[in-house]
Design an enzyme around this catalytic site. Sequence first.
Site, PDB file in Angstrom:
ATOM      1  N   PHE A 102      36.585  43.513  34.265  1.00 18.62           N
ATOM      2  CA  PHE A 102      36.432  44.765  33.527  1.00 18.62           C
ATOM      3  C   PHE A 102      35.459  44.781  32.351  1.00 18.62           C
ATOM      4  O   PHE A 102      35.476  45.157  31.378  1.00 18.62           O
ATOM      5  CB  PHE A 102      37.651  44.597  32.620  1.00 18.62           C
ATOM      6  CG  PHE A 102      39.127  44.369  33.704  1.00 18.62           C
ATOM      7  CD1 PHE A 102      39.058  45.103  34.810  1.00 18.62           C
ATOM      8  CD2 PHE A 102      39.751  43.375  33.394  1.00 18.62           C
ATOM      9  CE1 PHE A 102      39.970  44.602  35.751  1.00 18.62           C
ATOM     10  CE2 PHE A 102      40.841  43.019  34.173  1.00 18.62           C
ATOM     11  CZ  PHE A 102      40.976  43.542  35.446  1.00 18.62           C
ATOM     12  N   CYS A 103      34.259  44.164  32.794  1.00 19.88           N
ATOM     13  CA  CYS A 103      33.119  44.121  31.803  1.00 19.88           C
ATOM     14  C   CYS A 103      33.353  43.345  30.445  1.00 19.88           C
ATOM     15  O   CYS A 103      32.973  43.977  29.413  1.00 19.88           O
ATOM     16  CB  CYS A 103      32.412  45.436  31.525  1.00 19.88           C
ATOM     17  SG  CYS A 103      31.851  46.326  32.888  1.00 19.88           S
ATOM     18  N   ALA A 104      34.468  42.388  30.744  1.00 23.79           N
ATOM     19  CA  ALA A 104      34.639  41.462  29.575  1.00 23.79           C
ATOM     20  C   ALA A 104      34.685  40.344  29.939  1.00 23.79           C
ATOM     21  O   ALA A 104      35.765  39.600  29.906  1.00 23.79           O
ATOM     22  CB  ALA A 104      35.975  42.097  28.907  1.00 23.79           C
TER      23      ALA A 104
END
Length: 428
Positions: free
Chosen positions: A377-379
């Site tokens: 999740f781009c984290a």
Amino acid sequence: MSTLTIFSSVPARAAEAVAATTSRPIPAVLGADLEVPVKGGRLVGYANLDYAASAPCLEPVSAAVTAALPAYSSVHRGAGYASQLTTARYEQARHTVRAFVGARPDDAVIFTRNTTDATNLLARCLPSDTTTVVFDTEHHASLLPWQKSVRLAPPAFPGEAVRAADEALAGIDGPKLLVVTAASNVTGELWPIAALAHVAHRHGARILVDAAQLVPHRRLNLTALDLDYVAFSGHKLYAPFGAGVLVGRRDWLAEGEPYLKGGGAVRSVGDDTEWHDDPEPRHEAGTPNVLGAIALAAACDALTATGWTALVREEERLIARLRSGLASIEGVRELSLWGDDHPRVGIVSFTVDGYSAREVAEVLSGEYGIGVRDGKFCAHPFVRHLLGEADGGCEDGTASAVRASIGIGTTQEHVDRLVEALRELVGR
Ligand SMILES: Cc1ncc(COP(=O)(O)O)c(C=O)c1O
């Protein structure tokens, strides 16, 4: 400061913020009747549980864009009637967004492409030698744009977030900026932004709040929370027409290097170039995304007209049902930083024993017509932390999770279908 003290001020403000009256029914989304193919060639109603990535378009948003199209014309340039009308609509959109986030009258409202664009714009306008303090829990859009940053480990509880920010800011000389997300795109958990703003200001720092996952779910009041900047995206706010926004204090933005250099950002060009001092024209060179701004404002209007009480009540009912359903399945584990009872928006990430996140997402889509997100999740640092990995590879299937996220248009049937599909999957 104890956890209790931090949160005692937040609910009071939140309650005040949520006290809007319900005046209209919850609007519909486009595509609510979308049918998708599943294994065996059958068509089933699509259960879109991927709102945190991009939310569907609200009907009033689509209507506003359709209504603006016949008079669509250039903005800020033409004397023609259509140009004047389109310019007025674009500038009205700015006022609407300003009111939607409860900004101060003199705050800048700059239309961008999305949240990532907004954080990068601010990063370019920071006074030289600014140190940014940022938690490893951030989305990459808020983690990566900074030239000089201090990264803080994921805090074990909300009070620890405030304490860690306090300590980090105290040790920094010169300009400083604290960057924090209001609602996690991984766990949905709400961060103590009022307390963090307080701490930042005590140290002479400013605070940027990444509100990409908050504004579709809760009312935000920048003035009441004493935030310096907020950023968010239209496409997560039911307005998928390519606009986002940065709202906040004018001075750094008025002095920063123009984000784009070209027409509209300049007062005059001769041997020297005289740039606009006003942040809006200074950073919005070229023809702006007028329809995106109109769409974003229409979404703000639609949510405000519906009233947060009704929206929050329905979301909390559905997310509670989803979470208790997930908890009832052996082998399904919800990811959480601050525990089951911590307040959150309609986002849940989880793992399923024996299956990679990609396998789960593919089965849900291919056999049940359910759309979820899988990955990090781009984290990446945060998801690795939650999964207990020291430092794994990216998107490799082993170190990732499944995320279900809800919003306007999500039904109880969608939620129940997901829970039953997972129950069947683990029972195979
Ligand atoms: C918390 C958060 N911040 C920032 C972003 C980036 O948004 P955008 O891709 O619209 O720039 C996202 C997108 O998932 C997000 O969830």
